[in-house]
Scaffold this active site. Sequence first.
Site, mmCIF file in Angstrom:
data_model
loop_
_atom_site.group_PDB
_atom_site.id
_atom_site.type_symbol
_atom_site.label_atom_id
_atom_site.label_comp_id
_atom_site.label_asym_id
_atom_site.label_seq_id
_atom_site.Cartn_x
_atom_site.Cartn_y
_atom_site.Cartn_z
ATOM 1 N N SER A 102 0.812 -1.212 0.000
ATOM 2 C CA SER A 102 0.000 0.000 0.000
ATOM 3 C C SER A 102 0.851 1.270 0.000
ATOM 4 C CB SER A 102 -0.963 -0.033 1.194
ATOM 5 O OG SER A 102 -1.909 0.982 1.137
ATOM 6 N N ASP A 241 -2.579 6.364 -3.548
ATOM 7 C CA ASP A 241 -1.405 5.739 -2.938
ATOM 8 C C ASP A 241 -0.919 4.597 -3.815
ATOM 9 O OD1 ASP A 241 -3.401 3.903 -2.425
ATOM 10 O OD2 ASP A 241 -2.667 3.386 -0.432
ATOM 11 N N ASP A 243 -1.154 1.416 -4.012
ATOM 12 C CA ASP A 243 -2.014 0.353 -4.549
ATOM 13 C C ASP A 243 -3.396 0.854 -4.919
ATOM 14 O OD1 ASP A 243 -3.004 0.696 -1.940
ATOM 15 O OD2 ASP A 243 -3.543 -1.423 -1.757
ATOM 16 N N ASP A 245 -5.950 2.281 -3.249
ATOM 17 C CA ASP A 245 -7.164 2.218 -2.430
ATOM 18 C C ASP A 245 -7.330 3.437 -1.529
ATOM 19 O OD1 ASP A 245 -5.243 1.692 -0.510
ATOM 20 O OD2 ASP A 245 -6.135 -0.192 0.186
#
Length: 445
Positions: A102, A241, A243, A245
């Site tokens: 992430s 960000d 990834d 999400d």
Amino acid sequence: MSERKYFGTDGVRGLVGKAPISPEFVMKLGWAAGKVLAAHGTKKVLIGKDTRISGYMLESALEAGFSAAGIDIGLMGPMPTPAVAYLTKTFRAEAGIVISASHNPFYDNGIKFFSTTGEKLPDDVEHAIEAMIDEDMDCVHSAKLGKAMRIDDAAGRYIEFCKSNFPSEFNLNGLKMVVDCANGATYHIAPSVFRELGAEVIEFACEPNGVNINDDCGATSMKNISRLVLENQADLGIALDGDGDRLMMVDQNGDVVDGDEIIYIIAKNAQKRGQLKGGVVGTLMSNMGLELALKELNIDFTRAKVGDRYVMEQLKEHNWELGAENSGHIINLNCTSTGDGIVAALNVLEAICESGKSLTQLRKGIQMLPQILVNVRFTGSNDPLQSDAVWQSVKDVEQELDGKGRVLLRKSGTEPLIRVMVEGPELNYITDLANKIADQVKLVD
């Protein structure tokens, strides 16, 4: 239910090369997950990843583990976490796996799991996988080994899904925006989504090289996108960000719009369109200003523990659809099954088109109380949250605030950090109070 041994609040995560993010362990994790999921009837899983250089290694290890358990694998390459959740459903796969840490630096990585419904795995399944990891690894007969295939059109499918969540009566013509993809998994997706809807897009951090993910860019580092919005006289900025999400935004003045303000704008517009189902779930970190602003709209509000999985639990318990963390995890179950930065941005852009107002104007409905967050890294064997001295310092600060603010002390679920949050009437004042607690935490370690 016993304590988790490997899974945190967001899957398995750690430093690359060290257990549990080593090739050996990840292969065993893939095998264990395959064995458990096979018992539930699983035949096929999908694997996506962000742009970290270690993703190649971990993808191969997972592939080997699942194959040994007799599970077929669909490899999607770089793909945002919410895209994996969505595509797991559309491909009718029994599970989806994301290789990502992430918002963390490139030298960390992690493994997240989604069920066939695009939601995070239930706790009992995660516990079963952990128990299987401790078993000796075996391999199915060669004729039953899992097969791997590349899914080449995954990005295009997800782009069309994102666009489908934007009302057909609107477009983004005439809107200039800066889009910061954090050199992460949305680099080949987010700019196309907004361009195809009519926006003029200025790209930033869309050139991943394996080690620059989240490096002075993205939703956790807003300085550059704020500067670019001002330099280009853009209407707004969208920061995702690594990834994809999380979402943070910047208005035309270069000011950051965080998750609390974003969910307020989305909820208010949903209410106006008659589409709001129930109330809004925030977290213990959500600003009191959000709670007060929603109260003015007669929208119910409740707080969950920090972590999007806990926000999701509260949404299901209340049968609501909107939830958020102030860090930018925005969940809209009317559109998605998990937090989705691109879709959340489209929800805000819908509010802009619906109202004819700028992002600057839309955020004025919520007055945020000053809030300071101090992260204290700890490495010792002593747990600062077990210290009487630490909790005495919290009590002292709460007495000083005298009901005019809040104190929250918690351990990060993804990093070795103690997070000290203080909210109150004036920034310098609460900063001093937060540092008093942080200093006491440091003494314990």
